[in-house]
Design a protein around this motif. Structure first.
Motif, short mmCIF file in Angstrom:
data_model
loop_
_atom_site.label_atom_id
_atom_site.label_comp_id
_atom_site.label_asym_id
_atom_site.label_seq_id
_atom_site.Cartn_x
_atom_site.Cartn_y
_atom_site.Cartn_z
N LEU A 90 29.49 -31.69 2.32
CA LEU A 90 28.67 -30.57 1.84
C LEU A 90 28.42 -30.45 3.34
O LEU A 90 28.02 -29.71 3.41
CB LEU A 90 28.35 -30.62 0.82
CG LEU A 90 29.28 -30.63 -0.85
CD1 LEU A 90 28.46 -31.14 -2.18
CD2 LEU A 90 29.70 -29.14 -0.66
N SER A 91 27.56 -31.58 3.46
CA SER A 91 27.31 -31.89 5.17
C SER A 91 27.86 -31.39 5.70
O SER A 91 26.84 -30.12 6.69
CB SER A 91 26.64 -33.20 4.75
OG SER A 91 26.12 -34.14 4.54
N GLU A 94 26.85 -27.19 5.05
CA GLU A 94 25.43 -26.98 5.66
C GLU A 94 25.21 -27.38 6.60
O GLU A 94 24.21 -26.37 7.55
CB GLU A 94 25.38 -28.37 5.02
CG GLU A 94 25.09 -27.70 3.08
CD GLU A 94 24.32 -28.96 1.88
OE1 GLU A 94 23.67 -30.12 3.18
OE2 GLU A 94 23.95 -29.18 1.77
#
Length: 237
Positions: A90-91, A94
């Protein structure tokens, strides 16, 4: 040809993957640190940047990816890492990565993902600058100097000399500073050696030697030709 910046601190892996990608007809620059990668990004933009998340000390892969994105130096970013947990994935997304591949991976899968991302970027009309920003520039992964369409071999000292001047971004660097960078001190025999290496570099630059400028009491600097500037035409006798 697809241009790729591959950032991987495992030197052996970086070498193998780099060679295999080149064998597939791709243009690949390899960096083993974030600092080296950013220096390469100052010289060109890439169709794709492959970045390992864990780069050791300093800036990590996610931070590097965000910086590459901020500078607009890659049409696509593909993150590589041994960490397959959801938070890391997810990082990465993002940060702006288009894709994520977990180590260990099969080369065939990496190649497939690269082709999907680059074809997608081409279809969307994203800019792809495969031409170097400078027609005369250092090739930091091969220790060579590209002069328009030619590549010139440099000794390690010649390369370090030009690297220091390039990193100065057009500012003058004194002879004393250059000697300190090259040999750790600026004794008289180092000054004499510096003049010898400067002259050798100028000889290799040939008709373009004016890019290495020397001004008394100020020192040396590189005045790089602008993008798109054509090579001088030699006068015919």
């Amino acid at each position: 040809m697809t241009s790729i910046l591959y950032v991987e601190d495992e030197v052996a892996l970086a070498s193998v993957i780099g060679l295999r990608l080149r064998a597939e007809g791709m243009l690949v620059d390899v960096a083993t640190t974030a600092q080296q990668a950013l220096a390469m990004c100052e010289e060109k933009t890439y169709d794709l940047t492959l970045i390992d998340v864990h780069l050791g000390a300093g800036m990590n892969g996610l931070e590097l990816g965000a910086e590459v994105r901020r500078r607009g130096r890659a049409a696509s970013v593909l993150m590589l890492t041994a960490a397959g947990d959801l938070d890391t994935k997810l990082s990465a997304f993002e940060m702006g990565a288009e894709d994520y591949l977990t180590k260990p991976f099969e080369f065939a899968e990496l190649l497939a993902r690269i082709r999907v991302l680059t074809s997608r970027a081409a279809a969307s009309g994203q800019p792809s600058a495969r031409t170097p920003l400078r027609p005369i520039r250092l090739l930091r992964d091969t220790l060579k100097l590209r002069i328009y369409d030619d590549e010139v071999e440099l000794t390690s000292t010649e390369f370090k000399l030009l690297r220091v001047l390039e990193d100065a971004n057009g500012s003058f660097v004194t002879a004393e500073q250059l000697c300190a960078e090259l040999w750790g001190q600026a004794r008289l025999h180092h000054r004499k050696s510096l003049y010898v290496h400067v002259n050798k570099v100028r000889a290799k630059l040939g008709q373009h030697q004016s890019v290495l400028e020397n001004v008394k009491r100020l020192g040396y600097r590189m005045v790089w030709p602008d993008e798109g500037e054509s090579a001088p035409v030699e006068a015919k006798s």
